[in-house]
Design a protein around this motif. Structure first.
Motif, PDB file in Angstrom:
ATOM      1  N   ARG A   1       0.833  -1.206   0.000  1.00  0.00           N
ATOM      2  CA  ARG A   1       0.000   0.000   0.000  1.00  0.00           C
ATOM      3  C   ARG A   1       0.866   1.255   0.000  1.00  0.00           C
ATOM      4  O   ARG A   1       0.572   2.219  -0.704  1.00  0.00           O
ATOM      5  CB  ARG A   1      -0.925  -0.008   1.215  1.00  0.00           C
TER       6      ARG A   1
ATOM      7  N   PRO B   1      -5.409  -7.041  -6.336  1.00  0.00           N
ATOM      8  CA  PRO B   1      -5.288  -6.720  -4.911  1.00  0.00           C
ATOM      9  C   PRO B   1      -5.450  -7.964  -4.045  1.00  0.00           C
ATOM     10  O   PRO B   1      -6.183  -8.890  -4.392  1.00  0.00           O
ATOM     11  CB  PRO B   1      -6.434  -5.738  -4.685  1.00  0.00           C
TER      12      PRO B   1
ATOM     13  N   ARG C   1      -4.873  -9.541   0.399  1.00  0.00           N
ATOM     14  CA  ARG C   1      -4.552  -9.240   1.803  1.00  0.00           C
ATOM     15  C   ARG C   1      -4.308 -10.470   2.665  1.00  0.00           C
ATOM     16  O   ARG C   1      -3.973 -10.346   3.838  1.00  0.00           O
ATOM     17  CB  ARG C   1      -5.669  -8.412   2.431  1.00  0.00           C
TER      18      ARG C   1
ATOM     19  N   VAL D   1      -7.162  -3.739   7.070  1.00  0.00           N
ATOM     20  CA  VAL D   1      -7.710  -2.730   6.160  1.00  0.00           C
ATOM     21  C   VAL D   1      -8.728  -1.903   6.929  1.00  0.00           C
ATOM     22  O   VAL D   1      -9.302  -2.365   7.914  1.00  0.00           O
ATOM     23  CB  VAL D   1      -8.381  -3.349   4.917  1.00  0.00           C
TER      24      VAL D   1
ATOM     25  N   ALA E   1      -5.205  -1.440  -1.717  1.00  0.00           N
ATOM     26  CA  ALA E   1      -5.172  -2.717  -1.003  1.00  0.00           C
ATOM     27  C   ALA E   1      -3.838  -2.867  -0.268  1.00  0.00           C
ATOM     28  O   ALA E   1      -2.849  -2.209  -0.611  1.00  0.00           O
ATOM     29  CB  ALA E   1      -5.352  -3.864  -1.991  1.00  0.00           C
TER      30      ALA E   1
ATOM     31  N   THR F   1      -0.660  -5.399  -3.890  1.00  0.00           N
ATOM     32  CA  THR F   1      -1.151  -5.484  -5.263  1.00  0.00           C
ATOM     33  C   THR F   1      -0.129  -6.249  -6.087  1.00  0.00           C
ATOM     34  O   THR F   1       1.060  -5.909  -6.079  1.00  0.00           O
ATOM     35  CB  THR F   1      -1.352  -4.081  -5.875  1.00  0.00           C
TER      36      THR F   1
END
Length: 570
Positions: free
Chosen positions: A77, A98, A100, A118, A125, A128
């Motif tokens: 990010r 994206p 996580r 997040v 995101a 990525t």
């Protein structure tokens, strides 16, 4: 005479193009304020960053096309926030994937699941995925559209001489060498930096024995975009395998090699293809067909130069440090180098900051590299144990993790994060930093704030120091605005952002007025009342914050942030 490869690299998904080599002529510029050696992501990002401040640069690319192979594929990010400032984040977001979550498996059981945090204020995101060729292409296009950047393809630096006022490079081309002078030279020429060798500089740290194969294959898999890590798989006992999805039905498979196997042996089809087949079979995907796009071998290294500024040569990215890829630290750390260096070098060239500002680049980024090395070393020793003792410890964790939850966090790969310059010499010493209970402290990056459906604070940040004032109905103090105007008249860029109560009109004297709906902005920054303020450097790191800001306190904070410790008339 230097002859770069003039045939496009082979790829299943990327349309390589060969750019014409730059050939010297009598009309060519022979001196540039900044010469950047290396046209990879770091060199091009730095050139675009310098252009934001009106500084011209010449970028030398030894090749005539963007990089071969996907190379760096995961961008954090914070890297996306930096890429936003140079104008390529939208292109990366449009093509990138994206994600996580990260998963660790042992003996067919998922033993750990990493979940990157997040919240509603995140514009990007946590990670990525995008192949490096695409990112380089976007950066090339942005550089070509910027009149302050000259990109010279097929130009290789073969020698350098430094003087008090600058440096002179000998640059080889298809028609022979020419001389190019520069006030400053930035070495962004990668892990095998020629400039580092020419200056006789050595990296400090550790190199690990474990080697990994990178193989990019084209295959259609019904799997989510998540990091997959397999420890001690049956087909590669005692070792580790990683998998990442890339755009275009490309999958990255990284697998650790047995000891003593050479890179040549590892990349031979008789070795490479059966191992990829075995990994797919382990997942029950042996019935699917695949094609190899690119492969390479890398070793985990945790190394850095002791200093990044050597005379008139400044090092950045892999030329300055080599970091383990576990935790996506390589290119992402380089982007933070660019963001730290860009404004400092630009304002130094303009003569509006003190000597300490440019010197602080090396101080801050070397310390950041050593902290990353210490942290990344933990991940590296877990992924690829360097000794029998470490392997016994790792194997004990693997075994216990099947039944004991308390050991599973040891699988966490300590993802790259923005560095906190808490002890920077540019931070204020007599502000109210310690009186704030929450919010970004001195040295930390600003927190993004979602202002509307598709509008965020970072969308409005300019190439300048950022003075964020939390104001009531009365607006900004006139003496405060006089102080801002005084430093602006001396060439220092300062952006004044007023965070106002709901219903307030445009605050007089502010470059930008943002309405603090429901007190959300104030809460995120730990501001209890009107009159508080933050001062951030152009790279968005906080360098002062006050519960009550006066013109005198602002002058002291700006003096410090500009590299002046005394009563210099900033």
């Amino acid at each position: 005479m230097h002859q770069a490869l003039a045939v496009p690299h082979r790829s299943l998904y990327f349309p390589y193009q060969v750019y014409p080599a730059y050939l010297p002529s009598s009309a060519a510029l022979t001196r540039s304020p900044v010469v950047i050696v290396g046209a990879g992501p770091i060199g091009l990002t730095l050139a675009l960053e310098l252009a934001r401040y009106g500084v011209r640069s010449t970028v030398l690319a030894s090749q005539q096309q963007v990089c071969e192979g996907s190379r760096a594929i995961v961008f954090t990010r914070r890297s996306m926030e930096i890429l936003q400032q140079v104008g390529v984040s939208d292109a990366v977001t449009e093509r990138g994937l994206p994600w996580r979550f990260g998963n660790s498996y042992y003996r067919g059981q998922r033993v750990f699941r990493m979940e990157a945090p997040v919240d509603e204020h995140d514009r990007f995101a946590p990670m990525t995925n995008l192949q490096q060729q695409f990112l380089e292409q976007y950066l090339v296009e942005a550089a070509q559209a910027q009149p302050l950047i000259e990109l010279r393809w097929g130009n290789k630096v073969i020698d350098i001489e430094q003087g008090v006022e600058g440096a002179c490079l000998q640059v080889d081309t298809p028609v022979g060498p020419y001389a190019l002078e520069a006030d400053w030279v930035v070495a962004a020429d990668g892990a095998r930096s020629g400039l580092r060798s020419m200056l006789g500089l050595k990296l400090d740290g550790a190199s690990y024995e474990g080697k990994f194969v990178i193989a990019d294959i084209r295959i259609t898999l019904d799997l989510p975009t998540e990091r997959l890590a397999f420890f001690d798989p049956p087909w590669n006992p005692g070792n580790t395998v990683l998998m990442h999805r890339e755009p275009g039905d490309i999958w990255r498979i990284d697998y650790q090699l047995p000891a003593h196997e050479t890179p040549e042996q590892a990349l031979h089809p008789d070795s490479l293809y059966p191992r990829i087949d075995a990994q797919l079979a382990m997942l029950g995907l042996e019935h699917l067909t695949w094609e190899l796009d690119w492969s390479s071998v890398y070793s985990a290294r945790a190394l850095t130069l002791a200093e990044y500024v050597h005379g008139r040569v400044i090092f950045a990215g892999d030329a300055a440090h080599l970091l383990p890829i576990f935790g996506v630290r390589g290119a992402n750390t380089g982007f933070q180098d660019c963001h730290d260096l860009g404004w400092k070098l630009a304002l130094h060239l303009k003569g509006v900051v003190g000597e300490k500002v440019l010197a602080s680049y090396s101080e801050e980024r070397v310390k950041a590299a050593w902290e990353i090395i210490e942290e990344a070393g933990k991940s590296t020793r877990f992924m690829a144990p360097p000794s029998r003792g470490y392997r016994l410890l790792r194997d004990a964790v693997l075994s216990l993790s099947l039944s004991q939850a308390f050991v599973r966090p040891l699988y966490h790969w300590r993802t790259s994060r923005p560095h906190n310059y808490a002890d920077s010499c540019l931070n204020a010493e007599d502000d109210d930093n310690m009186l704030f209970h929450t919010g970004p402290s001195n040295g930390a990056p600003l927190l993004n704030v979602r202002l509307a459906a598709q509008h965020y604070l970072f969308d409005d940040l300019e190439a300048a120091y950022h003075l964020i004032c939390f104001t009531g109905v009365g607006g900004l103090d006139a003496a405060l605005l006089d102080e801002v105007q005084a430093v602006r008249s001396q060439g220092l860029p300062v952006q004044v952002i007023a965070v106002a109560l709901p219903g307030a009109d445009q605050v007089v004297g502010a470059d930008l007025t943002l309405t603090d709906v429901d007190g959300l902005f104030s809460a995120r920054y730990g501001v209890p009342q009107a009159g508080a303020a933050y001062l951030a450097r152009p790279d968005q790191h906080v360098c002062a914050r006050w519960l009550h800001l006066s013109a005198l306190r602002l002058r002291a904070g700006l003096n410090r942030a500009c590299g002046y410790n005394g009563s210099h008339d900033a």
